[in-house]
Design a protein around this motif. Structure first.
Motif, mmCIF file in Angstrom:
data_model
loop_
_atom_site.group_PDB
_atom_site.id
_atom_site.type_symbol
_atom_site.label_atom_id
_atom_site.label_comp_id
_atom_site.label_asym_id
_atom_site.label_seq_id
_atom_site.Cartn_x
_atom_site.Cartn_y
_atom_site.Cartn_z
ATOM 1 N N LEU A 46 77.144 14.791 23.443
ATOM 2 C CA LEU A 46 77.504 16.073 24.058
ATOM 3 C C LEU A 46 77.205 17.236 23.118
ATOM 4 C CD1 LEU A 46 80.826 15.082 25.839
ATOM 5 C CD2 LEU A 46 78.689 15.780 26.940
ATOM 6 N N ALA A 47 77.388 17.045 21.829
ATOM 7 C CA ALA A 47 77.073 18.103 20.863
ATOM 8 C C ALA A 47 75.566 18.357 20.799
ATOM 9 C CB ALA A 47 77.618 17.741 19.485
ATOM 10 N N GLY A 51 73.863 21.882 21.722
ATOM 11 C CA GLY A 51 72.937 22.559 20.822
ATOM 12 C C GLY A 51 71.572 22.804 21.430
ATOM 13 N N SER A 52 71.153 21.913 22.324
ATOM 14 C CA SER A 52 69.806 22.046 22.879
ATOM 15 C C SER A 52 69.740 22.882 24.152
ATOM 16 C CB SER A 52 69.191 20.661 23.115
ATOM 17 O OG SER A 52 69.961 19.939 24.037
ATOM 18 N N VAL A 53 70.801 22.933 24.948
ATOM 19 C CA VAL A 53 70.722 23.678 26.208
ATOM 20 C C VAL A 53 71.340 25.067 26.138
ATOM 21 C CG1 VAL A 53 70.661 21.581 27.605
ATOM 22 C CG2 VAL A 53 72.828 22.749 27.268
ATOM 23 N N SER A 54 72.269 25.285 25.244
ATOM 24 C CA SER A 54 72.935 26.583 25.180
ATOM 25 C C SER A 54 72.145 27.554 24.316
ATOM 26 C CB SER A 54 74.345 26.435 24.607
ATOM 27 O OG SER A 54 74.944 27.704 24.469
ATOM 28 N N GLY A 96 75.622 16.816 15.479
ATOM 29 C CA GLY A 96 74.973 16.783 16.787
ATOM 30 C C GLY A 96 74.516 18.159 17.234
ATOM 31 N N LEU A 97 75.355 19.166 17.029
ATOM 32 C CA LEU A 97 75.001 20.536 17.409
ATOM 33 C C LEU A 97 73.792 21.017 16.606
ATOM 34 C CD1 LEU A 97 76.160 22.902 19.223
ATOM 35 C CD2 LEU A 97 76.971 23.825 17.072
ATOM 36 N N LEU A 98 73.768 20.704 15.328
ATOM 37 C CA LEU A 98 72.635 21.084 14.484
ATOM 38 C C LEU A 98 71.347 20.414 14.965
ATOM 39 C CD1 LEU A 98 71.548 22.550 11.978
ATOM 40 C CD2 LEU A 98 72.164 20.530 10.658
ATOM 41 N N ALA A 101 70.334 22.128 18.189
ATOM 42 C CA ALA A 101 69.819 23.479 17.946
ATOM 43 C C ALA A 101 68.415 23.418 17.349
ATOM 44 C CB ALA A 101 70.768 24.241 17.027
ATOM 45 N N LEU A 102 68.174 22.460 16.456
ATOM 46 C CA LEU A 102 66.832 22.290 15.889
ATOM 47 C C LEU A 102 65.846 21.843 16.962
ATOM 48 C CD1 LEU A 102 67.659 20.633 12.450
ATOM 49 C CD2 LEU A 102 66.734 22.934 12.846
#
Length: 110
Positions: A46-47, A51-54, A96-98, A101-102
Motif C-alpha cells: 500500500l505504501a 508513493g506511485s499514484v499520489s 515502500g513510499l520511497l 515515489a522513485l
C-alpha cells in the motif's frame, strides 16, 4: 478539505485501516504470525501504491499516519508488547513510499 481531491490517498488509507482493524477479526489464535506477516506485506504494498499514484505532497505524511493508526489496534487485539510494531510499520511504509515515489519519478520522465 475537498474529499475528491484526495480520493486516491483516502482510499489507500482506508485499505490500510481495514488491514489493521478488520483483518485481525478473521484470524484464529494460531494464525498470529501469518497475520502479522500479511499485514506487514500489505503495508509495504500500500505504501508503494501511495508513493506511485499520489502526486500530492501530503503523501509523505502517510508513514507517520500508518504508525499512529496502528497504535489503537494494539489495545484492541494485542498487548503492550506489540507497540514496537508501530515503529516497524513506520519504517516499512517509509521504504515502500520511497520506492513508489522513485517509481513515479522515473516512469513519469520521458
Amino acid at each position: 478539505m475537498d474529499m475528491k481531491k484526495y480520493f486516491k490517498e483516502i482510499a489507500i488509507l482506508i485499505a490500510q485501516l481495514l488491514m489493521f482493524y478488520v483483518f485481525p477479526l478473521t484470524a484464529g489464535p494460531t494464525d498470529a504470525m501469518g497475520m502479522v506477516f500479511l499485514i506487514i506485506v500489505a503495508t509495504f504494498v500500500l505504501a508503494i501504491i501511495m508513493g506511485s499514484v499520489s502526486k500530492k505532497k501530503a503523501k509523505y505524511v502517510y508513514p507517520l499516519l500508518v504508525s499512529v493508526l496502528f497504535i489503537p489496534s494494539v489495545f484492541i487485539y494485542y498487548n503492550d508488547s506489540a507497540l514496537i510494531h508501530s515503529i516497524w510499520y513506520l519504517v516499512i511504509s517509509s521504504v515502500g513510499l520511497l520506492i513508489g515515489a522513485l517509481m513515479q519519478y522515473f516512469f513519469s520522465r520521458k
